[in-house]
Structures are given as structure tokens and as C-alpha cells.
Design a protein around this motif. Structure first.
Motif, PDB file in Angstrom:
ATOM      1  N   MET A 200       0.858  -1.188   0.000  1.00  0.00           N
ATOM      2  CA  MET A 200       0.000   0.000   0.000  1.00  0.00           C
ATOM      3  C   MET A 200       0.893   1.237   0.000  1.00  0.00           C
ATOM      4  O   MET A 200       1.911   1.256   0.699  1.00  0.00           O
ATOM      5  CB  MET A 200      -0.877   0.000   1.254  1.00  0.00           C
ATOM      6  N   VAL A 201       0.528   2.269  -0.764  1.00  0.00           N
ATOM      7  CA  VAL A 201       1.265   3.520  -0.652  1.00  0.00           C
ATOM      8  C   VAL A 201       0.859   4.188   0.661  1.00  0.00           C
ATOM      9  O   VAL A 201      -0.275   4.030   1.121  1.00  0.00           O
ATOM     10  CB  VAL A 201       1.006   4.458  -1.851  1.00  0.00           C
ATOM     11  N   ALA A 202       1.788   4.895   1.275  1.00  0.00           N
ATOM     12  CA  ALA A 202       1.543   5.452   2.608  1.00  0.00           C
ATOM     13  C   ALA A 202       2.308   6.755   2.751  1.00  0.00           C
ATOM     14  O   ALA A 202       3.355   6.931   2.126  1.00  0.00           O
ATOM     15  CB  ALA A 202       2.002   4.462   3.676  1.00  0.00           C
ATOM     16  N   LEU A 203       1.781   7.656   3.572  1.00  0.00           N
ATOM     17  CA  LEU A 203       2.487   8.911   3.833  1.00  0.00           C
ATOM     18  C   LEU A 203       3.264   8.786   5.134  1.00  0.00           C
ATOM     19  O   LEU A 203       2.722   8.399   6.172  1.00  0.00           O
ATOM     20  CB  LEU A 203       1.486  10.073   3.927  1.00  0.00           C
ATOM     21  N   ARG A 204       4.538   9.171   5.075  1.00  0.00           N
ATOM     22  CA  ARG A 204       5.398   9.236   6.274  1.00  0.00           C
ATOM     23  C   ARG A 204       6.047  10.596   6.239  1.00  0.00           C
ATOM     24  O   ARG A 204       6.964  10.825   5.452  1.00  0.00           O
ATOM     25  CB  ARG A 204       6.490   8.165   6.200  1.00  0.00           C
ATOM     26  N   GLY A 205       5.559  11.508   7.032  1.00  0.00           N
ATOM     27  CA  GLY A 205       6.078  12.872   6.968  1.00  0.00           C
ATOM     28  C   GLY A 205       5.657  13.489   5.654  1.00  0.00           C
ATOM     29  O   GLY A 205       4.463  13.588   5.370  1.00  0.00           O
TER      30      GLY A 205
END
Lengths: 332, 332, 332, 332
Positions: free
Chosen positions: A296-301
């Protein structure tokens, strides 16, 4: 490559922005072709789909909802579900499937990828923000914005009429919308499912607030519940109505409830959600080309990364104690 | 403890939300007292200040601007600046000073803390988002939102009149507003200071865009410049006007420029900015109690952390190649 | 002259703009002094008031609510009410009283002026727009704007999920908000108190709409009722919930209700409401100087005129057949 | 009947809402068929057109711009213009033509109807509100709203930085946008073409405003001019820049100009504009069926009436003295 797309679960702002970014980048950079399935997993199970090109997605960036339609159909609810998904992917000649959804939709994608070897990549979207391993999901910022604008409007009535105002927001099993909108809207109390509340304590906020300035605003997530489990909500529509009635009965201050409902999930996405959705779309088609199935694509910062779908849906992401303590500074 | 507060540099939405959170938490949790300096470092240098209590900050969460006023006064611009800051802090009996500002204001705080041993803690704010070591600065999301709403409005004129529309946004030495608003607003070109542009390439976007659909929108940061350094902007107001005129001259398509200016820094903060500002305020007063002098509160993902002020201001944070490449998918 | 001011009934956006304009013009042009009564007629009856000067009204133009507070106290509900009003006006040395309110508040002013000879001038405000002899009341345009923005947001859910969406808006005995917001929001059905509705006809709109395109949106005023008077709404919260349930039961299409409630009366006034409120304020102080007791300022086209308070409150202004027929073009 | 439609002049919000209402009512109530001409009078002159049905207008109510395109082509600028218009109407089998435009577009319709016997009906639209015999034109309320929101945002910078802020708005030969937005936004000075201004007087407002509170905001229409006709604006972009520079030079207070430009005419129409546009559309198709050639639909209070096109365009509607005097209460 030839790639399928679906949007599942409740609609939310930003879905079209994801689809548009996937198609724009796939067509331009890779010469990909796309198939859009109608109404989430239902479209895959019954092979209801259409080709999707750049002209189909033009102008959709600011539009709420989803041009593909959505549904809560679960492909694992029927024994032959995985086989039917595989059959559709094969008959359509698809190399990969981009699944845009919340915990349930993505949970199905995780199983299909990990247990059935199907080429799924996930994109997290839900106003509830309860998908794990990503800072935010598509749609959350818009829901918080709608809820905050509502709280802003209610402040003036609270000031002018000395009425307690209860605002019921969505959130399923987590209190993210309530937590963010409560902080941004200047709420004098925020009740979330993670921490069952003490009604007497809520009433003490109300009473102390009246002493200090004007009437309080209390934000309550639709699944927040009192700690005292013997309490029954009765026949009212929901926790907001119940809470308003109890506050009025116990403190003697007039109270009114506002239930936000579907307006939290509609309309044009905020710039943050458009930015997030667009970047998720760009990275999702990259993941397909990397054959990163089950990811899954994910946002980190400010970075978009990839995580295992199975990890993202293992448990709902919830509000931890230290975050809730930040809200508590403003209670009462 | 007894704590001073100042806001320096250009105003931006969310400053009052920081101040309010500092005062609410400090008074309630620690029994702190506060002094607000007027007009940034000027107020410290000349000891222009007033006591700041909970009633002073009530109702300020949604208000743009700063109740303390602001200025660009630099305490290091004069030889006795540090001594005067020290004198004011001592005469006011202050244990710490919370400095809310951008690179220049925080740069002064870094020097005063590191070189002169003064008890400064920083909070990063600027619509330009160019402070390093933090994902975002207070005010940036609101500026992006204003810019994106403007681009949304311009799309309809682009569609109806077949006119190229150039939107000039702010950003000082970095292209953050242009990058985010360009992605969120569906711009067909985004020009930023980090990457000097080739005017012929910009014109080719314009031409190809007209072939594919309607008129293009080009977002340009006010310090973006053409790669060809022999070019002179002439007597026009700015890069936006110049670019519009050049596009018109070279492509034959009518072009118009809109310069956003000050509206990017005014008005009520977005929910994201209120949330960020409030959390920064809560963590800043914690940092004071921890005597974390020379530190700045910073956002990392969804966590508020502390970084060295000196690191945060060492160089402006700029848009890297891979981020700009995401915008480029939508050019032309 | 020395003039009193009060705001009565429910709060609505624009009240502060009226007060500000009265005070600005009165002080500057005539050297008037002002007394603001707290919480509507209650403040007059018990002589709860304060002096009101230009600095008190500075910055209030964009603020919702009322700096004077409001209440539903009726000075005619008690036998000695008129005498107490007279006593307060005399002891405060007031030459006139500007009464800002809806039908009930203004109705009291009409009686006090016409039957008791008290120097009252009225300003019509109410989100319901049901005061006669004026095109619009202060607050109405803002309520319509909030309702329309909500309908805009719901369209995306209607499109994506094929759910009937029912929106309950306010309006007391008239259907103005529903009529305007229904037309502006593109509703497929609008139900108002003036014309009891036939549930079968509503269901036929729903069914035909599904045939033609996506799911319908039905706007219902909170006092709209079915023509069949044997129908009982049962224990649900209101007409919206009841209607949603009935539509679902009869058509088989899933339906959801959203109840707007207090958010229609809060927040910053629209530019139209600020313009109207400001002009009403300017003309109200003129009316006081003309000793036009028993009169109300009113909008006729783009002119502010004066009408008899008694005429304005004789009967609620309602939506006539030809206006409702304009909405009907878009039903189904 | 068979009816043509065109939109001429600059685009503005609400054009699509007019078209949609015409088509919905015409098709449903009368079985009319429609032809949409592309780019205003140009489409009629060269017979560039397409059939227009209910599905073409679906979903267009909230969209800015015009689905028909627009241009400033004047059919009377060429000798055979009227003959070519007649030829197109005949070859297309049209019984009438609905012309949606401002003074110039409607002026052509007036001539074609009155002097050439062509079956034209007019609908007034322009953000400038300068068409006579109607209270408002479509698009004006949206432009005022955008301008007012901008002024709201600038107040915070004015407060925080003590800078004079000059806002240049549109308006052609009349000052309607400046007058309304100035009143609604709390401007401390409003300069319009109807009343050439005295620069010394403007500077005295600035100076007195600084004495009383914070920095002033001055709204200037793009065609406002100083009374002293010997003054030259020089090489700057417009009156706003010039005024800012002069104020700074004469008062010593820093000043900044913001030029709103195209954002005033873009984006979704306000509820008021959608309501007006929809009603104008409904009444325009009625006028066609009544063969009311040479007439324009017009707003009078809350009623839509018909006036002679020739009267509506005889002279621009301007702001009269008494209206401007209302603004003057708040100057300085």
C-alpha cells in the motif's frame, strides 16, 4: 502494462484525484492502459467495467465522490470470490489492480494478494483516518475541515444564547476527526471511542466553562461511549442527542445537538487532500510497475512510501493517550 | 516560570493559535506567567511589552495576524543588541523566551541562545515553508489553500476564454507554495526558484495544452527566474507580468497574470494550521520547562519533536528534484 | 440624541453589523450616545445595560452572533411589561430604542409603539425571512448559503452511492430557506410548510430521478408536513428522519437524512448580509432622528425604505404559488 | 419552438445556470429544442453551433464559466452582420435567440431586435452590475463575495503590520463591486469612477485611521481616477499600484497594492447568483414563448420582470450620490 482500478467503501473527497494521477502518469510515462471497475469489488466480481483514458479523468481533480462508483461488496464473503476476481483480471488481460479503499476494501486486497497471489496494490482513503502505517488517509483533511467550519459557526450561537452545543462527528472505531476538529475548532470537550467518558466529568467542564466565559462546545465521535456501561442510550438517534439531553438534565443548562453526517464526506477535497491523493496516485502506478503486490502507498512525513497491506489493515489506527492529552488542555 | 513571547517577520495565519496554546497550557498546568513583546524583536530591544493572561488569548484561535504585532527588527543588527535583549529579560524577570518566526527571526534566536546563552525556544512559522528540519511551518497550509482556491477560480476563465493564465505566488527563495498549490490546483506548469526555467519549454507546454483541451494555467513563484540569465525582466511589476507578456509574444495566445500578494498571508488559518499551531504552542511551553534553550519545536510526520534552532535556519529548505518531478507529470 | 439598542429572538449572522452601523453613524454624524441592552427585551425589563461607543463595535462587522446577547423574553407577557420598558427608557434618558429582531421581537415593538407610545424603531433580522414588507431580513442570505454549500457536498455522495439524501433546513412557518437553497443547490424536490406534500408524489420524483441519472436530493423545511393529516411522524427527531424512512420503505432505495440545525444561524455573515445589515443600521438611526416611531427599515429592490412595524408583523411572509412553481421545474 | 442560445462578453459565474434553466424548462414544459452557439456572436456569424439537450446541461448549475464559450465579437461591427445572423437563424430553423451578456452583447441584441426585426430576448450578466433597469446582473454577487473575502484576509495584515493596503477591484465605468465589497469588507476608503477623488482627502483618511486604530484598507475600482486631471499614472500597471505609491509618498506610511483581476469572475457562483441565474433562465424561455422580442429579463425586488433591451443598455447603471454617501460613513 494493463491495469485495473476500483474505489470501495464509503465515498470520500479525493478519490477522483487518485484515479486521475494514476491514469495521467501511467499513460504518459509508461503507455499503460486502464480499466475502471464500477462500484468497487462488485464491478470486479461481475466484470462491470469500462476503459479509462486521459479524457475520462480530465477536470476531475476538484470533484468529490468517485467517477467509478463505490459499494461495500466484499469479494471474500463468497466462497468463489477470489476465483471470480482472478477470472475477471485474466479475461480483461490485467497485469495489476489498484484498490482504493478503507480498512475493509484494503483488507480484501491484502488477502487476495497474500493468500491468492493476485496482483493488488492499495491506496488508503477514508475520512476516518483509521488505516495504520500511514500518517493520513485521503479524505480525512476534508472531513476535519468541514467539521471545523461547523464548529466555527456554532461558536456564535454558543456565545449569544448560552447554550451548550454538542457536535456529533464520524469516525467509526477511532476518534481522529473529533480529535483534530476539536483542537482546530476550539472545543471545550472532545469524546472519542478510545477513551470511554465519565459523564460527571463532562458536566463539570460545562459548569466550569460557564463560570469562565460563554457556553461550551462539546465534540463527540459517533462511537464514543460513557465509561459506565450500565447506561442505555435509549431510542434517540445517536450519542449526540443523548449527550445533549443528559447534559441539560444534569447541569440545568440548555443544550442542543448537531449531527454532521454525510456532509463530512462530500464536496471538493481540500488542497491537502488533493495533494495527498495526487501523490498517492503517482506512487501507486509506480508500485504496479515494480510489481509490489500486497503493498500500500503510505504517507510518512512528507514522503510517500510503501508498506504491507496486511500490516496497514491488521488493526485500526487509534488516537493514543499523549495525543488525547493535548486536547484535554482545552477542556472546561 | 515567567516566560516572554514574540512574533517576528511577516505575519501569517496561526500566530495567535500558537500564543493561545502556550498561555493556556502554561497557566493551567504550571502556573506560569507571561509577557508579550510588541512587534517582534523591537519590543524586546526597547522593552515594549505587556502581561499576557488567559483572557487575553480567549477567542483568538481562528483569528489571522498576531495580537502581539510583528516587525523585521534584527537584534543582531546592532552591536549592543544581545546585551539589550539580556537586560530586558532580566528586568522583566523572565526565565525563557518563546520566539515565533521564520528563518531570520529564528536565526537571531539561534545566535542569542548558542552564542550569548540566552534562554530562547523557537516555533517555526512562515507561509514560505522554508525552515529546515520540520515537515511544515505554521501558515503554509493556509497560503496553499488560498492559492489553490484562486487557481480553481481561474480554471473557468481559462476554459471559457482560451486565455493563458499566469498566477504569481509567494515563496522567497523556495518554491513550496507553488509546488503544493500547483499540484492541488491542477496547474499545467509550475516554475520555482530551485530550477531556473527554459522559456521555450514553458511555451511548448502552452502550445501542447491548447491542442489537447483548453487554456493552460501556469503557477510561478515570485523568485523563479529563466535559466537564460541574459534575460531582463524590464520595468514590469514582477515575474508573473513578464512571463504572461513573453508567453503571449512567443505563442500568439492571449495571456493574463494574477499576482496573489498579501492575501496569501491573511485571514483565518485552515484547520491544519490551527492544529499545527496549537500543538507547536503546547510543545514550546514544555520545551521551556525542560530548559531546551536553542531548540525549535518541529513536525515530523504526526509527531512534534525538537531540533536545534541552528540546524533549522542553517539553509532554507528547498524543493528537491523528485518532488518537482511529481509536478512535471501534469505539465503541458 | 440618546438611543437604546437590543437584539431579540434567535441569533443570526449580521446582528453586530447592524449595531456597528447604527453607532458609527450616530456618533459621527449626530453626536448621539448609545446604550446596549443585554439579552433582548430582558435587558430592558430589568435594566441590564451598558454604554456603547465606537470602540465597542470596532472589528465586529464580520462576526456572527450578537455582542449584546439575545433572549426570547416577551415584554408583553407580563402585565407591567410596558410600564417597566417605559421606566427603563426614562431612567436611562433614552429618546429612542432600536429593536433588532424577528416577528416576535418586532411584534412587541409594534405594540409598545402603537399602543403605549414608546419610541421604537425596528430592524428585521431572522434566517427565516418571514417578516413581511421587506424583500429580505438580515441573516437569511447566510442561512441559504450554508444550506446550499451543504447540498453541494451531498451531491457527491448521492452520485457515488445511489442513496436518496434528505436535507432538513429551518424556516419556522415559511419555506424560504428551503425554496432558495433548493433552487441554488439543484434539489430534486423541495417541501415547504405552505404546501403540504403528497408522499406518493415525492416517491415518484425519487423513482423517476433514478431512471434519468443519479440519486435525488430532497430538501425539506422543518415544518413541512404531508397533506394526509392522518400520518403520524412517530418518535423520530423530525420530519427529515421520517421522510427518509418513508422514502426508503416505499421506493426500496436507500435514504439518509441530514439535519442542518444551528449551523444555519452561525458564523460570519455573507457579503450580502453585511451589506444589508450595514445599510439597515444606517437607515435605522436616521429613522430615530426622524422620530419615525412604530416604523421598521425594509429593503425594496436596492432601496432601504420604512414600513409600519404593525404591517410587517401582521402575518408571516410566505412563499407564493408562482415562486414555488419555479422550484417545481426541477423536481424529479 | 426551436431556440438558440449564446453567451457573450467576459465570462462570469452563473452563465451555465441560466443555460440549464432555459433548457430544463423549455424541454419539459414546451417540448422545445435548443441550439447552443459557440463563443458568443461569433458562433452565430459563422454558424458554429451544436444541439443542446437536458443531458448537456446536467450538473452544470454550480460550475463557473460557460459551456458555450464566449467572445467579444460584435455582429454590428461588419456591414453584413445582421444579414448573417438572420441567415443562421433561418438555416437552423430558429424561432428565437436568447442572448446572455453584458452591455455590449445585449446592445447588439437590442439593435438586431429593434432595427432588424430579429427575435432576440436578453439575459443580463456581468460582474460589473452596470446593466440598467435590473437590480442585479448574474455574476455580480459572486464578484462581490470574492472581493470581500479578499478584504477580510487583508485586515489581518493591516492590523499586524501597520501597512496601508490598497485593493484594486474591477468595474468598468461603474463602481458597483467597490461600493458593495467596500461596505461589506469594512473598507476605510472606497474610490469609484463616478466620483473622481481628491488624493489629499484619501491621505487624510489614512492619517486619521492610524490615529484611531490600525492601518486602513482602501478599495479602488480599476477606472477610478483622481479629480486633478493633470495627474499622470505613469508606467505602473494600474490605479492600485499608483495609489499605493502616492499614499506612501505623501503620508509616510508603508503601503501595498493587491490587484484582484480575473479571480473576481471565476469559480462556482454564490447561492444568490445561482438563484438569480436560474430564475432569469426560467423567465427567458417564457419570454421567448411570449415572443417578447427586444426584451430583457430583469430583477425588481424579488420579482423577475421584463424591460426593453434598448432601455437596459442605453447608459451604464452607475452608483448614485446617496448610495456612495453610505460608504462615506466609514471612511477614515
Amino acid at each position: 502494462m494493463r491495469v485495473g482500478l476500483l474505489t470501495g467503501g464509503s465515498d470520500c473527497p479525493g478519490l477522483n484525484a487518485v484515479i486521475r494521477a494514476v491514469v495521467r502518469k501511467g499513460v504518459q510515462d509508461h503507455g499503460d492502459t486502464f480499466v475502471g471497475f464500477r462500484d468497487g469489488w462488485r464491478g470486479v466480481l461481475v466484470d462491470d467495467a469500462a476503459e479509462l483514458g486521459i479524457t475520462d479523468v480530465r477536470g476531475t481533480l476538484p470533484r468529490g465522490g468517485t467517477i467509478l462508483g463505490s459499494s461495500r461488496t466484499d469479494p471474500l464473503a463468497q466462497a468463489d470470490g477470489p476465483a471470480r476476481v482472478r477470472a475477471t483480471l485474466e479475461s480483461r488481460g490485467l497485469d495489476g489492480l489498484i484498490v482504493i479503499g478503507g480498512i475493509h476494501t484494503l483488507g480484501a486486497a491484502a488477502s487476495l494478494a497474500d493468500e491468492h497471489g493476485l496482483p493488488c496494490v492499495g491506496v488508503p482513503k477514508t475520512i476516518d483516518n483509521d488505516v495504520s502505517r500511514t500518517d493520513y488517509t485521503v479524505g480525512f483533511d476534508t472531513a476535519v475541515t468541514v467539521a471545523t467550519e461547523t464548529i466555527d459557526r456554532l461558536h456564535t450561537t454558543a456565545e449569544s444564547h448560552k447554550r451548550v452545543l454538542v457536535v456529533e462527528v464520524m469516525g467509526r472505531e477511532s476518534g481522529w476527526i473529533a480529535t483534530y476538529a476539536g483542537l482546530a475548532g476550539g472545543a471545550n470537550g472532545v469524546l472519542i471511542p478510545e477513551y470511554p467518558f465519565d459523564l460527571e466529568r463532562v458536566c463539570s467542564w460545562v459548569t466550569s466553562r460557564f463560570g469562565a466565559s460563554y457556553a461550551p462546545i462539546v465534540v463527540v465521535a459517533d462511537n464514543a461511549r460513557p465509561a459506565d456501561t450500565t447506561v442505555r442510550l435509549g431510542g434517540l438517534s445517536g450519542i449526540g442527542e443523548w449527550l445533549g439531553r443528559e447534559i441539560e438534565r444534569r447541569t440545568g443548562h440548555e443544550a442542543r445537538a448537531t449531527v454532521l453526517g454525510h456532509i463530512q464526506r462530500g464536496g471538493t477535497p481540500t488542497p491537502f487532500d488533493r495533494w495527498l491523493a495526487t501523490r498517492f496516485g503517482l506512487h501507486a502506478i509506480d508500485a504496479v510497475h515494480d510489481r509490489a503486490w500486497g503493498r500500500m502507498v503510505a504517507l510518512r512525513g512528507t514522503e510517500v512510501t510503501r508498506v504491507r497491506l496486511a500490516d496497514a489493515v491488521a488493526a485500526p489506527k487509534t488516537v493514543d493517550r499523549s495525543r488525547y492529552a493535548e486536547n484535554e488542555v482545552f477542556f472546561g
